[in-house]
Design a protein around this motif. Structure first.
Motif, PDB file in Angstrom:
ATOM      1  N   LYS A   1       2.096  15.272   0.582  1.00  0.00           N
ATOM      2  CA  LYS A   1       2.686  16.367   0.690  1.00  0.00           C
ATOM      3  C   LYS A   1       3.984  16.658  -0.285  1.00  0.00           C
ATOM      4  O   LYS A   1       4.610  17.647  -0.724  1.00  0.00           O
ATOM      5  CB  LYS A   1       3.336  16.780   2.117  1.00  0.00           C
ATOM      6  CG  LYS A   1       4.448  15.991   2.589  1.00  0.00           C
ATOM      7  CD  LYS A   1       4.807  16.360   4.047  1.00  0.00           C
ATOM      8  CE  LYS A   1       5.909  15.683   4.537  1.00  0.00           C
ATOM      9  NZ  LYS A   1       6.556  15.883   5.692  1.00  0.00           N
TER      10      LYS A   1
ATOM     11  N   TRP B   1       4.330  15.899  -3.318  1.00  0.00           N
ATOM     12  CA  TRP B   1       3.831  16.376  -4.686  1.00  0.00           C
ATOM     13  C   TRP B   1       4.282  17.851  -4.906  1.00  0.00           C
ATOM     14  O   TRP B   1       4.903  18.219  -5.795  1.00  0.00           O
ATOM     15  CB  TRP B   1       2.225  16.338  -5.102  1.00  0.00           C
ATOM     16  CG  TRP B   1       1.862  14.863  -5.515  1.00  0.00           C
ATOM     17  CD1 TRP B   1       1.414  14.133  -4.401  1.00  0.00           C
ATOM     18  CD2 TRP B   1       2.031  14.208  -6.610  1.00  0.00           C
ATOM     19  NE1 TRP B   1       1.043  12.851  -5.037  1.00  0.00           N
ATOM     20  CE2 TRP B   1       1.490  12.892  -6.467  1.00  0.00           C
ATOM     21  CE3 TRP B   1       2.603  14.679  -7.910  1.00  0.00           C
ATOM     22  CZ2 TRP B   1       1.431  11.968  -7.493  1.00  0.00           C
ATOM     23  CZ3 TRP B   1       2.539  13.743  -8.776  1.00  0.00           C
ATOM     24  CH2 TRP B   1       1.874  12.401  -8.571  1.00  0.00           C
ATOM     25  N   THR B   2       3.727  18.637  -3.846  1.00  0.00           N
ATOM     26  CA  THR B   2       4.083  20.229  -3.916  1.00  0.00           C
ATOM     27  C   THR B   2       5.567  20.384  -3.664  1.00  0.00           C
ATOM     28  O   THR B   2       6.204  21.283  -4.234  1.00  0.00           O
ATOM     29  CB  THR B   2       3.365  20.889  -2.825  1.00  0.00           C
ATOM     30  OG1 THR B   2       3.353  20.233  -1.485  1.00  0.00           O
ATOM     31  CG2 THR B   2       1.787  20.841  -3.263  1.00  0.00           C
ATOM     32  N   GLU B   3       6.230  19.595  -2.730  1.00  0.00           N
ATOM     33  CA  GLU B   3       7.435  19.549  -2.613  1.00  0.00           C
ATOM     34  C   GLU B   3       8.394  19.713  -3.572  1.00  0.00           C
ATOM     35  O   GLU B   3       9.621  20.561  -3.818  1.00  0.00           O
ATOM     36  CB  GLU B   3       8.244  18.840  -1.258  1.00  0.00           C
ATOM     37  CG  GLU B   3       7.626  19.080  -0.001  1.00  0.00           C
ATOM     38  CD  GLU B   3       7.731  17.854   1.041  1.00  0.00           C
ATOM     39  OE1 GLU B   3       8.717  17.087   0.588  1.00  0.00           O
ATOM     40  OE2 GLU B   3       7.456  17.751   2.119  1.00  0.00           O
ATOM     41  N   TYR B   4       8.178  18.644  -4.411  1.00  0.00           N
ATOM     42  CA  TYR B   4       8.863  18.249  -5.467  1.00  0.00           C
ATOM     43  C   TYR B   4       8.600  19.020  -6.666  1.00  0.00           C
ATOM     44  O   TYR B   4       9.643  19.487  -7.533  1.00  0.00           O
ATOM     45  CB  TYR B   4       8.804  16.772  -6.088  1.00  0.00           C
ATOM     46  CG  TYR B   4       9.625  15.574  -5.117  1.00  0.00           C
ATOM     47  CD1 TYR B   4      10.919  16.045  -4.903  1.00  0.00           C
ATOM     48  CD2 TYR B   4       8.884  14.593  -4.506  1.00  0.00           C
ATOM     49  CE1 TYR B   4      11.857  15.291  -4.007  1.00  0.00           C
ATOM     50  CE2 TYR B   4       9.592  13.913  -3.881  1.00  0.00           C
ATOM     51  CZ  TYR B   4      11.042  14.131  -3.429  1.00  0.00           C
ATOM     52  OH  TYR B   4      11.608  13.192  -2.638  1.00  0.00           O
ATOM     53  N   ILE B   5       7.624  19.406  -6.813  1.00  0.00           N
ATOM     54  CA  ILE B   5       6.933  20.706  -8.178  1.00  0.00           C
ATOM     55  C   ILE B   5       7.719  21.984  -7.604  1.00  0.00           C
ATOM     56  O   ILE B   5       8.466  22.276  -8.421  1.00  0.00           O
ATOM     57  CB  ILE B   5       5.442  20.892  -7.857  1.00  0.00           C
ATOM     58  CG1 ILE B   5       5.250  19.385  -8.652  1.00  0.00           C
ATOM     59  CG2 ILE B   5       5.300  21.819  -8.904  1.00  0.00           C
ATOM     60  CD1 ILE B   5       3.444  19.342  -8.723  1.00  0.00           C
ATOM     61  N   ASN B   6       7.788  22.366  -6.393  1.00  0.00           N
ATOM     62  CA  ASN B   6       8.337  23.568  -5.940  1.00  0.00           C
ATOM     63  C   ASN B   6       9.791  23.512  -6.205  1.00  0.00           C
ATOM     64  O   ASN B   6      10.365  24.282  -6.915  1.00  0.00           O
ATOM     65  CB  ASN B   6       7.969  24.116  -4.586  1.00  0.00           C
ATOM     66  CG  ASN B   6       6.618  24.463  -4.600  1.00  0.00           C
ATOM     67  OD1 ASN B   6       6.031  25.217  -5.540  1.00  0.00           O
ATOM     68  ND2 ASN B   6       5.934  24.207  -3.494  1.00  0.00           N
ATOM     69  N   LEU B   7      10.564  22.303  -5.858  1.00  0.00           N
ATOM     70  CA  LEU B   7      11.819  22.184  -5.991  1.00  0.00           C
ATOM     71  C   LEU B   7      12.147  22.351  -7.554  1.00  0.00           C
ATOM     72  O   LEU B   7      13.165  23.171  -7.804  1.00  0.00           O
ATOM     73  CB  LEU B   7      12.210  20.632  -5.555  1.00  0.00           C
ATOM     74  CG  LEU B   7      13.820  20.388  -5.527  1.00  0.00           C
ATOM     75  CD1 LEU B   7      14.644  21.277  -4.645  1.00  0.00           C
ATOM     76  CD2 LEU B   7      14.010  18.894  -5.337  1.00  0.00           C
TER      77      LEU B   7
ATOM     78  N   LEU C   1      10.493  23.757  -9.915  1.00  0.00           N
ATOM     79  CA  LEU C   1      10.336  25.145 -10.279  1.00  0.00           C
ATOM     80  C   LEU C   1      11.438  26.345  -9.882  1.00  0.00           C
ATOM     81  O   LEU C   1      11.576  27.150 -10.566  1.00  0.00           O
ATOM     82  CB  LEU C   1       9.003  25.704  -9.698  1.00  0.00           C
ATOM     83  CG  LEU C   1       7.764  25.142 -10.350  1.00  0.00           C
ATOM     84  CD1 LEU C   1       6.439  25.525  -9.350  1.00  0.00           C
ATOM     85  CD2 LEU C   1       7.464  25.544 -11.938  1.00  0.00           C
ATOM     86  N   ASN C   2      11.952  26.238  -8.577  1.00  0.00           N
ATOM     87  CA  ASN C   2      12.770  26.853  -8.003  1.00  0.00           C
ATOM     88  C   ASN C   2      14.138  26.632  -8.356  1.00  0.00           C
ATOM     89  O   ASN C   2      15.270  27.416  -8.244  1.00  0.00           O
ATOM     90  CB  ASN C   2      12.756  27.137  -6.595  1.00  0.00           C
ATOM     91  CG  ASN C   2      11.269  27.539  -6.276  1.00  0.00           C
ATOM     92  OD1 ASN C   2      10.964  28.630  -6.884  1.00  0.00           O
ATOM     93  ND2 ASN C   2      10.743  27.030  -5.182  1.00  0.00           N
ATOM     94  N   ASP C   3      14.596  25.261  -9.022  1.00  0.00           N
ATOM     95  CA  ASP C   3      15.975  25.044  -9.174  1.00  0.00           C
ATOM     96  C   ASP C   3      16.171  24.943 -10.928  1.00  0.00           C
ATOM     97  O   ASP C   3      15.853  23.589 -11.359  1.00  0.00           O
ATOM     98  CB  ASP C   3      16.484  23.726  -8.435  1.00  0.00           C
ATOM     99  CG  ASP C   3      17.987  23.636  -8.521  1.00  0.00           C
ATOM    100  OD1 ASP C   3      18.409  23.894  -9.631  1.00  0.00           O
ATOM    101  OD2 ASP C   3      18.538  22.710  -7.635  1.00  0.00           O
TER     102      ASP C   3
ATOM    103  N   ARG D   1      16.203  21.290 -12.699  1.00  0.00           N
ATOM    104  CA  ARG D   1      15.015  20.723 -13.673  1.00  0.00           C
ATOM    105  C   ARG D   1      15.471  20.485 -15.332  1.00  0.00           C
ATOM    106  O   ARG D   1      15.149  19.527 -15.786  1.00  0.00           O
ATOM    107  CB  ARG D   1      14.134  22.189 -13.701  1.00  0.00           C
ATOM    108  CG  ARG D   1      12.706  21.991 -14.576  1.00  0.00           C
ATOM    109  CD  ARG D   1      11.948  23.008 -14.520  1.00  0.00           C
ATOM    110  NE  ARG D   1      12.606  24.474 -14.951  1.00  0.00           N
ATOM    111  CZ  ARG D   1      13.105  25.453 -14.245  1.00  0.00           C
ATOM    112  NH1 ARG D   1      12.726  25.197 -12.888  1.00  0.00           N
ATOM    113  NH2 ARG D   1      13.347  26.395 -14.852  1.00  0.00           N
TER     114      ARG D   1
END
Length: 79
Positions: free
Chosen positions: A33, A35-41, A43-45, A49
């Motif tokens: 889980k 993978w999606t948490e860190y990718i979204n983090l 993408l949104n910050d 990034r």
């Protein structure tokens, strides 16, 4: 990825453990889980990034062939 200023996201296996400083230049993923948490983090910050991407680039540049050609030359000269 790092040389392009993109943060690393990888499983905690070699050689990634030696390359990635979790939270500084990327993320080491231990659970599916994440993978999606860190990718979204990332993408949104935008600031995170960019900062992590710049840190990833620095690490990648230190390990580039251009910065380590002397090691190859030493090996070749010792043959």
């Amino acid at each position: 990825m790092g040389i392009m200023s993109i943060p690393f996201i990888a499983s905690p296996t070699e050689p990634y453990r030696a390359l990635i400083s979790h939270g500084s230049n990327g993320f080491l993923i231990h659970k599916r889980k994440q993978w999606t948490e860190y990718i979204n983090l990332l993408l949104n910050d935008n600031n995170l990034r960019i900062t992590m991407g710049n840190n990833a680039r620095k690490v990648s540049e230190l390990r580039s062939i251009e910065n380590n050609i002397y090691k190859w030359r030493e090996c070749y000269d010792n043959i």
